[in-house]
Design an enzyme around this catalytic site. Structure first.
Site, PDB file in Angstrom:
ATOM      1  N   ARG A  49       7.176 -10.162   9.824  1.00 55.47           N
ATOM      2  CA  ARG A  49       6.809 -10.503   8.438  1.00 55.47           C
ATOM      3  C   ARG A  49       7.620  -9.662   7.449  1.00 55.47           C
ATOM      4  NH1 ARG A  49       4.753  -8.053   4.498  1.00 55.47           N
ATOM      5  NH2 ARG A  49       4.588  -6.183   5.784  1.00 55.47           N
TER       6      ARG A  49
ATOM      7  N   SER B  64       3.902   8.612   2.592  1.00 53.97           N
ATOM      8  CA  SER B  64       4.727   7.409   2.769  1.00 53.97           C
ATOM      9  C   SER B  64       4.463   6.699   4.085  1.00 53.97           C
ATOM     10  CB  SER B  64       6.205   7.809   2.699  1.00 53.97           C
ATOM     11  OG  SER B  64       6.452   8.856   3.600  1.00 53.97           O
TER      12      SER B  64
ATOM     13  N   SER C  19       0.832  -1.216   0.000  1.00 53.28           N
ATOM     14  CA  SER C  19       0.000   0.000   0.000  1.00 53.28           C
ATOM     15  C   SER C  19       0.861   1.259   0.000  1.00 53.28           C
ATOM     16  CB  SER C  19      -0.966   0.009   1.190  1.00 53.28           C
ATOM     17  OG  SER C  19      -0.277   0.162   2.416  1.00 53.28           O
ATOM     18  N   HIS C  20       2.144   1.124   0.300  1.00 51.16           N
ATOM     19  CA  HIS C  20       3.038   2.299   0.281  1.00 51.16           C
ATOM     20  C   HIS C  20       4.311   2.038  -0.515  1.00 51.16           C
ATOM     21  CE1 HIS C  20       0.031   3.431   3.134  1.00 51.16           C
ATOM     22  NE2 HIS C  20       0.403   4.682   2.927  1.00 51.16           N
TER      23      HIS C  20
ATOM     24  N   PRO D 291       5.541  -7.473  15.611  1.00 53.26           N
ATOM     25  CA  PRO D 291       5.320  -6.622  14.439  1.00 53.26           C
ATOM     26  C   PRO D 291       6.645  -6.427  13.718  1.00 53.26           C
ATOM     27  CG  PRO D 291       4.997  -5.381  16.495  1.00 53.26           C
ATOM     28  CD  PRO D 291       5.193  -6.802  16.877  1.00 53.26           C
TER      29      PRO D 291
ATOM     30  N   LYS E  90     -10.781   3.596  21.151  1.00 53.13           N
ATOM     31  CA  LYS E  90      -9.338   3.659  21.463  1.00 53.13           C
ATOM     32  C   LYS E  90      -8.553   4.221  20.263  1.00 53.13           C
ATOM     33  CE  LYS E  90      -9.977  -0.191  24.594  1.00 53.13           C
ATOM     34  NZ  LYS E  90      -9.521  -1.478  25.112  1.00 53.13           N
TER      35      LYS E  90
ATOM     36  N   PHE F 265       1.253   1.495  12.107  1.00 60.17           N
ATOM     37  CA  PHE F 265      -0.080   1.250  11.540  1.00 60.17           C
ATOM     38  C   PHE F 265      -0.915   2.511  11.548  1.00 60.17           C
ATOM     39  CE2 PHE F 265       0.015  -0.599  15.906  1.00 60.17           C
ATOM     40  CZ  PHE F 265      -0.723   0.380  16.560  1.00 60.17           C
TER      41      PHE F 265
ATOM     42  N   GLU G  79      -4.861   0.584   1.393  1.00 55.82           N
ATOM     43  CA  GLU G  79      -5.339  -0.806   1.332  1.00 55.82           C
ATOM     44  C   GLU G  79      -6.700  -0.863   0.640  1.00 55.82           C
ATOM     45  OE1 GLU G  79      -4.400  -3.827   1.870  1.00 55.82           O
ATOM     46  OE2 GLU G  79      -2.411  -3.294   2.621  1.00 55.82           O
TER      47      GLU G  79
ATOM     48  N   ARG H  55       3.901 -13.530  16.902  1.00 60.12           N
ATOM     49  CA  ARG H  55       4.991 -12.877  16.187  1.00 60.12           C
ATOM     50  C   ARG H  55       5.112 -11.412  16.581  1.00 60.12           C
ATOM     51  NH1 ARG H  55       4.126  -9.331  11.809  1.00 60.12           N
ATOM     52  NH2 ARG H  55       2.278  -9.667  10.513  1.00 60.12           N
TER      53      ARG H  55
ATOM     54  N   ARG I 147      -5.878   3.833   3.990  1.00 54.00           N
ATOM     55  CA  ARG I 147      -6.704   4.111   2.800  1.00 54.00           C
ATOM     56  C   ARG I 147      -6.110   3.420   1.575  1.00 54.00           C
ATOM     57  NH1 ARG I 147     -10.925   7.418   2.147  1.00 54.00           N
ATOM     58  NH2 ARG I 147     -11.418   8.288   0.102  1.00 54.00           N
TER      59      ARG I 147
HETATM   60  P1  NDP Z   1      -1.531  -2.966   9.240  1.00 55.01           P
HETATM   61  O1  NDP Z   1      -2.903  -2.978   9.794  1.00 55.01           O
HETATM   62  O2  NDP Z   1      -1.171  -3.953   8.208  1.00 55.01           O
HETATM   63  O3  NDP Z   1      -0.545  -3.046  10.498  1.00 55.01           O
HETATM   64  C1  NDP Z   1       0.758  -2.874  10.310  1.00 55.01           C
HETATM   65  C2  NDP Z   1       1.580  -3.143  11.558  1.00 55.01           C
HETATM   66  O4  NDP Z   1       1.068  -4.209  12.372  1.00 55.01           O
HETATM   67  C3  NDP Z   1       2.936  -3.585  11.086  1.00 55.01           C
HETATM   68  O5  NDP Z   1       3.895  -3.142  12.008  1.00 55.01           O
HETATM   69  C4  NDP Z   1       2.751  -5.101  11.058  1.00 55.01           C
HETATM   70  O6  NDP Z   1       3.974  -5.814  11.024  1.00 55.01           O
HETATM   71  C5  NDP Z   1       1.985  -5.321  12.333  1.00 55.01           C
HETATM   72  N1  NDP Z   1       1.233  -6.585  12.328  1.00 55.01           N
HETATM   73  C6  NDP Z   1       0.327  -6.974  11.412  1.00 55.01           C
HETATM   74  N2  NDP Z   1      -0.151  -8.189  11.730  1.00 55.01           N
HETATM   75  C7  NDP Z   1       0.471  -8.575  12.874  1.00 55.01           C
HETATM   76  C8  NDP Z   1       0.412  -9.738  13.700  1.00 55.01           C
HETATM   77  N3  NDP Z   1      -0.411 -10.745  13.415  1.00 55.01           N
HETATM   78  N4  NDP Z   1       1.207  -9.790  14.790  1.00 55.01           N
HETATM   79  C9  NDP Z   1       2.026  -8.764  15.084  1.00 55.01           C
HETATM   80  N5  NDP Z   1       2.132  -7.637  14.336  1.00 55.01           N
HETATM   81  C10 NDP Z   1       1.351  -7.548  13.250  1.00 55.01           C
HETATM   82  O7  NDP Z   1      -1.121  -1.549   8.611  1.00 55.01           O
HETATM   83  P2  NDP Z   1      -2.013  -0.332   8.158  1.00 55.01           P
HETATM   84  O8  NDP Z   1      -2.808  -0.744   6.971  1.00 55.01           O
HETATM   85  O9  NDP Z   1      -2.721   0.248   9.306  1.00 55.01           O
HETATM   86  O10 NDP Z   1      -0.837   0.683   7.702  1.00 55.01           O
HETATM   87  C11 NDP Z   1       0.031   0.329   6.646  1.00 55.01           C
HETATM   88  C12 NDP Z   1       0.990   1.441   6.367  1.00 55.01           C
HETATM   89  O11 NDP Z   1       0.303   2.587   5.937  1.00 55.01           O
HETATM   90  C13 NDP Z   1       1.864   1.892   7.522  1.00 55.01           C
HETATM   91  O12 NDP Z   1       3.200   1.706   7.138  1.00 55.01           O
HETATM   92  C14 NDP Z   1       1.557   3.370   7.688  1.00 55.01           C
HETATM   93  O13 NDP Z   1       2.679   4.200   7.993  1.00 55.01           O
HETATM   94  C15 NDP Z   1       1.038   3.717   6.316  1.00 55.01           C
HETATM   95  N6  NDP Z   1       0.170   4.883   6.381  1.00 55.01           N
HETATM   96  C16 NDP Z   1       0.663   6.111   6.036  1.00 55.01           C
HETATM   97  C17 NDP Z   1      -0.134   7.229   6.116  1.00 55.01           C
HETATM   98  C18 NDP Z   1       0.386   8.579   5.833  1.00 55.01           C
HETATM   99  O14 NDP Z   1      -0.347   9.530   5.998  1.00 55.01           O
HETATM  100  N7  NDP Z   1       1.605   8.774   5.447  1.00 55.01           N
HETATM  101  C19 NDP Z   1      -1.526   7.129   6.533  1.00 55.01           C
HETATM  102  C20 NDP Z   1      -1.926   5.798   6.910  1.00 55.01           C
HETATM  103  C21 NDP Z   1      -1.111   4.721   6.819  1.00 55.01           C
HETATM  104  P3  NDP Z   1       4.429  -6.476   9.593  1.00 55.01           P
HETATM  105  O15 NDP Z   1       4.730  -5.314   8.690  1.00 55.01           O
HETATM  106  O16 NDP Z   1       5.618  -7.316   9.912  1.00 55.01           O
HETATM  107  O17 NDP Z   1       3.263  -7.283   9.114  1.00 55.01           O
HETATM  108  O1  PYC Z   2      -2.917   4.845   3.056  1.00 52.03           O
HETATM  109  O2  PYC Z   2      -4.140   6.033   4.430  1.00 52.03           O
HETATM  110  C1  PYC Z   2      -3.218   5.919   3.620  1.00 52.03           C
HETATM  111  C2  PYC Z   2      -2.385   7.085   3.333  1.00 52.03           C
HETATM  112  C3  PYC Z   2      -2.691   8.391   3.473  1.00 52.03           C
HETATM  113  C4  PYC Z   2      -1.603   9.124   3.085  1.00 52.03           C
HETATM  114  C5  PYC Z   2      -0.654   8.244   2.703  1.00 52.03           C
HETATM  115  N1  PYC Z   2      -1.130   7.001   2.881  1.00 52.03           N
END
Ligand code: NDP
Ligand code: PYC
Length: 341
Positions: free
Chosen positions: A310, A123, A48-49, A307, A231, A180, A189, A305, A187
């Site tokens: 993977r 990012s 997704s990024h 975070p 939360k 996360f 995703e 596991r 978004r």
């Molecule tokens: P996820 O819901 O996939 O969660 C990601 C985190 O949870 C990772 O650290 C992941 O580790 C860990 N995780 C997932 N499954 C498990 C598990 N079963 N046990 C333990 N840890 C787990 O990510 P999101 O979709 O919420 O976010 C993805 C990315 O989007 C992030 O990198 C975030 O920075 C980016 N983002 C950026 C934004 C921006 O404005 N710049 C806005 C929103 C999101 P692992 O990677 O090893 O699976």
């Molecule tokens: O995936 O939610 C997202 C996002 C917003 C800005 C960058 N990534």
């Protein structure tokens, strides 16, 4: 190999990303810092990024929304704070420019913060906290986005997808890192589910009438939901405050208004906090870092596991075989480059 994936070397991926960004008119500093991060994300299978985000960069530049050649200004005059004005350029070059000052201040004072202002941000945050943790510091990073997410109990978007990332240094292992969105999913995703024609899981979003939806397009028009109900909602509000008003920058709602319907990357601030365990712990550092390791072992010993586990496994795998990229995306990126050249 899955039928719709191809593997390309990190070098080729970086060249493709850099060439697209340079052809778009970005300065070499912006092109390098963005290419580095999206290639890291692709290699860790954080799709997704990853490389897909280059299409968003193209759109954001074409909408005239970002200064592609902005030179960030670093202000280190406050004792524990580094301020980096991105001057409406992308965030990643501003991060690179301010990072040595942040690490230097945290190592001298025990704690320091970096506020990045007026940046276009798209990012993942884990590359940043991981890099800080690799230098021996504990790190926290957060940023708003555009107001796409309803507060718990509401139906109208207020918050961004507001990621929170944390890094903890480990002597004999990769840093402990999580990163996360405070929405149920990023978004990106939902957008990737839409591109693939797949439904999204229940609990990610509601449609414009406030009804639960598994349709990606309806979700994108409606409101995303926070993770963990009230939360995630409270954490998301904290991120709005700490990486918004606290650092004199825009909230997600203000970023959305500033966008004016262009659909460009969000424009706002980012807050990064670094803490030096050597200063907190002094001579007791070895003992207390071992206690942290005991906690990690208590997680993994029962088959759960950590975070990033993977991600690190994907990185090791892909170092050998190359980065997996969807064939359709690779073709689109190559066509984009050809159209820009
Ligand atoms: P996820 O819901 O996939 O969660 C990601 C985190 O949870 C990772 O650290 C992941 O580790 C860990 N995780 C997932 N499954 C498990 C598990 N079963 N046990 C333990 N840890 C787990 O990510 P999101 O979709 O919420 O976010 C993805 C990315 O989007 C992030 O990198 C975030 O920075 C980016 N983002 C950026 C934004 C921006 O404005 N710049 C806005 C929103 C999101 P692992 O990677 O090893 O699976
Ligand atoms: O995936 O939610 C997202 C996002 C917003 C800005 C960058 N990534």
């Amino acid at each position: 190999m899955s039928s719709d994936l191809e593997y390309i070397s990190a070098v080729d991926a970086r060249r493709l990303a850099t060439d697209i960004l340079l052809a778009l008119g970005l300065s070499s500093g912006h092109a390098d810092s963005i290419a580095r991060t999206v290639v890291l994300a692709q290699g860790d299978e954080c799709y997704s990024h990853g490389l897909w985000r280059l299409l968003g960069c193209v759109h954001t530049v074409r909408m005239g929304k970002v200064d592609s050649r902005a030179v960030p200004a670093v202000d280190s005059s406050a004792p524990g704070v580094v301020k980096v004005d991105a001057r409406y350029g992308y965030s990643l070059l501003a991060f690179r420019e301010g990072l040595p000052e942040l690490i230097g201040k945290a190592s001298r004072l025990g704690i320091a913060a970096m506020a990045i202002n007026r940046c276009y941000h798209f990012s993942a945050l884990w590359p940043e906290v991981e890099e800080i943790a690799e230098s021996g510091l504990v790190a926290l990073a957060m940023t708003p986005s555009h107001s796409w997410v309803a507060p718990a109990g509401g139906i109208r978007p207020v918050f961004g997808t507001n990621p929170l990332a944390f890094g903890w240094p480990r002597e004999a292992a990769h840093p402990f890192v999580f990163d996360f969105a405070t929405s149920a999913a990023a978004r990106g995703e939902i957008e990737l589910h839409g591109r693939a024609g797949k439904p999204i899981p229940k609990g990610w979003a509601i449609d414009s009438d406030g009804e639960e939806t598994t349709d990606a397009a309806r979700a994108l028009q409606g409101a995303m939901l926070t993770f963990g109900g009230h939360k995630g909602s409270a954490l998301s509000a904290m991120i709005e405050l700490m990486a918004g008003p606290l650092i004199a920058d825009m909230t997600s709602a203000e970023s959305m208004a500033f966008d004016g319907g262009a659909g460009a990357a969000p424009c706002h601030g980012e807050l990064i906090i670094a803490l030096d365990p050597k200063i907190f712990l002094g001579g007791g550092m070895g003992e207390h870092m071992r206690r942290a390791e005991n906690m990690f072992a208590a997680i993994t010993d029962q088959g759960a596991r950590l975070p990033s586990q993977r991600r690190y496994a994907a990185r090791a795998r892909n170092r050998e075989r190359g980065l997996p990229v969807q064939t359709a995306l690779l073709a689109e990126l190559r066509e984009t480059l050809a159209s820009l050249s």
